[in-house]
Design an enzyme around this catalytic site. Structure first.
Site, PDB file in Angstrom:
ATOM      1  N   THR A   1       0.831  -1.212   0.000  1.00 43.96           N
ATOM      2  CA  THR A   1       0.000   0.000   0.000  1.00 43.96           C
ATOM      3  C   THR A   1       0.866   1.264   0.000  1.00 43.96           C
ATOM      4  O   THR A   1       0.451   2.288  -0.526  1.00 43.96           O
ATOM      5  CB  THR A   1      -0.953   0.068   1.205  1.00 43.96           C
ATOM      6  N   ASP A   2       2.046   1.186   0.567  1.00 41.34           N
ATOM      7  CA  ASP A   2       2.915   2.371   0.605  1.00 41.34           C
ATOM      8  C   ASP A   2       3.368   2.801  -0.786  1.00 41.34           C
ATOM      9  O   ASP A   2       3.137   3.942  -1.180  1.00 41.34           O
ATOM     10  CB  ASP A   2       4.127   2.112   1.494  1.00 41.34           C
TER      11      ASP A   2
END
Lengths: 410, 408
Positions: free
Chosen positions: B177-178
């Protein structure tokens, strides 16, 4: 068009005025086109007469009723687009495409290299006629390099990227289980998302250099580029990676499911011990440093799971966050979109469907204060805007459109 | 790769980069590569946490030697400002005054607490684009929740559709997700800049990591909202394609991905294997039937792949027109001749660790100019460039700030 122009004025996205032609099927490039269209660009999607985009046949379908306009994935991927059908391999088809490109800022092409050549859409040919065109080519392995003619797709990209080899990140799985792709179509979505960024980069490059650009996106590279730390671990420390989760994202069991937490810093550890009710085992000096704790990781997890058996994942999430511990429930997709936070932000919006009706779906992860995301029209039915685009915009006489239809060109 | 003498696409754009850790830095390194002047601002006593991530060469454990930081911070100018100090706040505002974009991804409330809320930033630079990136978004009842990107694999439901179907949900490996949010931020900023070039209007943009993740799970979200169905782990499956899995190969923990999507692929696959008897088994005659009997099919495919290396299987199947590729570990990915041929790994010279690779932006422009790449800054490396050359401060002024501990 009067009504849609009015709607556009009511909600001008940051990309209002950009003109995009999309010649692509499937997931990655249509997602790119959708991201641009949802922020205000005009996107004309060209589909093959008769068959259309194969994504129209991909389930799940609205109310489980299969049909060319009811694929939920297709509907999501093609919001806000005008849809025309055109066989660009024919002379008339190529001519009509050429006239569309005359006014376009961007051509989005998705598919195999061989299709690109067969359709005469290679950039070397187009740049002569359309010197300001930004041609975005999203192909399995890119326009150059030894694998450029290979077949790819979601599974191959997910695994060649080196993400699959790390997944699942659960330490206690038997080693004879295969590496996994992440759920859904992440490689293709990431490729499409990246292509949207690359498209804007190409447009800024056009402005700076005063000439059009060929933007070459390999579907493999975007997800591979997520593995920068994985690469650094290899290059710096000689660690090639494995399906173990180190300290991150460990799923811990509780009363009704699982949760994940990461207690990296000492103050988080202190807060965790407080949440657990200061158990005796936590007094051990080994637990007072991060290094000591990581040596006793398995034991720690066992202690925490013993405690967690008495609580639900939501209770643990709330208790933990109240103490500033990074802890989250393992949600289903339903629990995620129904969570208080996601609901309160209005993230799910009614997505109007080509088959009629609407279903709540993801809107956008960015809230622009001045130029909001908007849905102005549903995904097109096959050839829905032929009349509007070919006759209205390009001035093709009605009779010729009818003839083109007879000939199977549109 | 760049056209001689051509300005880079974002030349003339300045970014006040307050971001740290992963998503923000990932975004701003791309903007730097595109030609923006990215001024990375770190606290002299509270530098980017990723300087301390333990990815090191043996014997180097200092905060200038982390591969995590280096791969996330190329093509930036690095300066130090303690903006919790009143004079530091003034200095931060001087940087903002010459910036087109300000970006931050601190925990909720940090920017407001130090006096750099959007209202305060806009007072300094009325047409600024300001991006606030956070796990949950800047509004909503749980906006202040503390997170690491990997934990949002859990919250967003991504893990719930990942894993072996028979064993329940599993975590997605590594970071996901980063970097996904980093990409999203880059798109967001370019779109906002495009609008600003046409209209002169800046704005605030609130970006949520959870939502960036859910964006890429729409088939599951809408199957739930429209049909009430809640998906479980999908293994390596996609629709009803079969064989469609990762198969064991010669060597320890070596695997190859094979994707047979339709009947044409199946014919090609059978031919590539020289049509052993089992490929004519009526259970495998059509796609739906292959999918229903995929476990038996997978076992037979695995018998064939086990005799070969992943590379041999890939070459043999690709020659027949079947999608296949090795499941690479990091070492194999880094050695891949195709990625190398496309210049995917760029070596940059770092003052402490020497020549090291970074990954370029995952696309190429022709004719370009393409990206510019230089190594991540050491802490405060470009203080003089930023404070003297860009802001025009004199030596005495810089020295005074250093003496007061406002800068390093």
């Amino acid at each position: 068009m009067a009504e849609s122009a009015e709607q556009q004025n009511a909600a001008p996205g940051p990309l209002l005025g950009l003109r995009v032609i999309e010649r692509a099927t499937g997931v990655s490039v249509p997602y790119c086109g959708k991201l641009l269209a949802d922020l205000g660009a005009e996107v004309i999607k060209i589909e093959q007469p008769g068959t259309g985009d194969p994504a129209r046949r991909v389930g799940p379908f609205y109310h489980d009723q299969p049909g060319p306009d009811s694929s939920l994935l297709f509907n999501y991927l093609n919001t806000n687009k005008l849809g025309v059908t055109l066989d660009v391999a024919t002379q008339l088809g190529a001519e009509l495409l050429g006239r569309l490109l005359q006014d376009a800022d961007v051509l989005l092409f998705g598919g195999e290299l061989r299709e690109m050549e067969a359709q005469g859409l290679g950039y070397a040919r187009l740049r002569e006629r359309y010197p300001r065109l930004v041609g975005v080519y999203v192909t399995p392995f890119g326009l150059t390099g030894p694998y450029r003619d290979r077949w790819g797709g979601e599974l191959v990209s997910a695994h060649m990227s080196a993400l699959g080899y790390l997944t699942p990140g659960d330490k206690d799985l038997p080693q004879d289980m295969p590496p996994l792709k992440p759920g859904g179509r992440q490689a293709l979505f990431v490729a499409g998302q990246t292509a949207a960024t690359a498209t804007l980069h190409g447009l800024f490059a056009r402005e700076a250099a005063g000439q059009g650009q060929c933007v070459d996106v390999s579907e493999l590279e975007p997800l591979t580029s997520f593995q920068f730390m994985n690469m650094a671990r290899w290059v710096y420390a000689g660690d090639p990676g494995a399906r173990s989760n180190r300290e991150f994202g460990r799923m811990l069991k509780c009363k009704d499911g699982a949760f994940a937490m990461l207690v990296g810093q000492d103050h988080m550890w202190a807060a965790l011990v407080d949440m657990l009710g200061h158990p005796d085992w936590a007094d051990n000096p080994d637990y007072q440093t991060r290094a000591g704790r990581s040596l006793r990781q398995q034991e720690t997890w066992r202690h925490i799971e013993e405690w967690a058996a008495g609580y639900t994942k939501e209770e643990i999430y709330r208790m933990g966050q109240a103490r500033r511990i990074p802890v989250f429930p393992e949600n289903t997709i339903a629990e995620a979109v129904d969570s208080a936070q996601v609901r309160s932000r209005g993230f799910l919006q009614e997505i109007p469907l080509a088959c009629g009706g609407a279903a709540p779906g993801p809107s956008a992860p960015y809230q622009f204060a001045e130029t909001p995301w908007s849905i102005r029209r549903p995904a097109p039915r096959l050839g829905q805007h032929n009349q509007e685009v070919f006759c209205g915009r390009l001035g093709l006489p009605q009779a010729e459109l009818a003839a083109a239809f007879e000939a199977g060109v549109v | 790769m760049a056209l001689e003498g051509m300005p880079l696409p974002l030349s003339g754009v300045t970014i006040a980069d307050f971001s740290w850790v992963l998503a923000g830095p990932r975004c701003t390194e791309w903007l730097g590569a595109m030609g923006a002047r990215v001024i990375k601002i770190e606290g002299p006593r509270r530098p980017d946490q990723y300087r301390n991530v333990a990815i090191h060469e043996p014997g180097h454990t200092d905060h200038e030697s982390s591969g995590a930081f280096h791969t996330l911070n190329y093509s930036k100018l690095g300066c130090t400002v303690d903006f919790t100090h009143p004079k530091g706040l003034g200095l931060a505002k001087r940087i903002i005054a010459i910036s087109d974009v300000a970006i931050e991804n601190f925990a909720y409330g940090v920017m407001e607490k130090v006096g750099l809320s959007y209202e305060e930033v806009r007072a300094v630079r009325p047409d600024i684009i300001m991006i606030g990136s956070s796990a949950m978004g800047k509004a909503g009842p749980d906006k202040a929740h503390v997170a690491y990107g990997q934990l949002l694999h859990s919250f967003s439901g991504l893990n719930s559709v990942t894993g072996y179907p028979e064993r329940g949900p599993s975590t997605v490996g590594g970071t996901y997700t980063d970097p996904l949010t980093g990409n999203t931020l880059a798109f967001t900023i370019l779109a906002a800049l495009w609008h600003r070039r046409r209209t002169g209007q800046g704005q605030y943009v609130d970006v949520s990591m959870v939502e960036a993740t859910l964006m890429q799970l729409p088939e599951y979200v809408m199957d739930y909202t429209a049909n009430g169905r809640v998906a479980g782990p999908q293994g390596n499956a996609e629709g009803v394609a079969a064989p469609h899995n990762c198969y064991p190969c010669q060597g320890e923990d070596k695997w190859v991905a094979i994707a047979v999507y339709n009947q044409e692929d199946w014919e090609a696959f059978s031919h590539a294997l020289d049509q052993p008897a089992w490929t004519r088994d009526p259970r495998f005659a059509d796609q739906l039937s292959r999918f229903q009997h995929r476990e038996a099919l997978d076992a037979l495919v695995a018998q064939w792949t086990r005799q070969r290396t992943a590379e041999e299987v890939t070459v043999q199947l690709q020659a027949a027109g079947v999608a296949a590729g090795p499941s690479y570990n990091a070492a194999e990915m880094y050695a891949d001749p195709h990625l190398k041929d496309r210049g995917f790994f760029v070596e940059v010279e770092h003052p402490v660790v020497g020549r090291k690779p970074i990954m370029r932006m995952p696309w190429l422009l022709e004719p370009g100019p393409n990206g510019q790449y230089w190594a991540a800054p050491t802490l405060g490396q470009h203080n003089d460039v930023v404070f003297r050359d860009i802001l025009g401060m004199d030596a005495a002024e810089v020295l005074a700030l250093r003496d007061e501990g406002v800068i390093l």
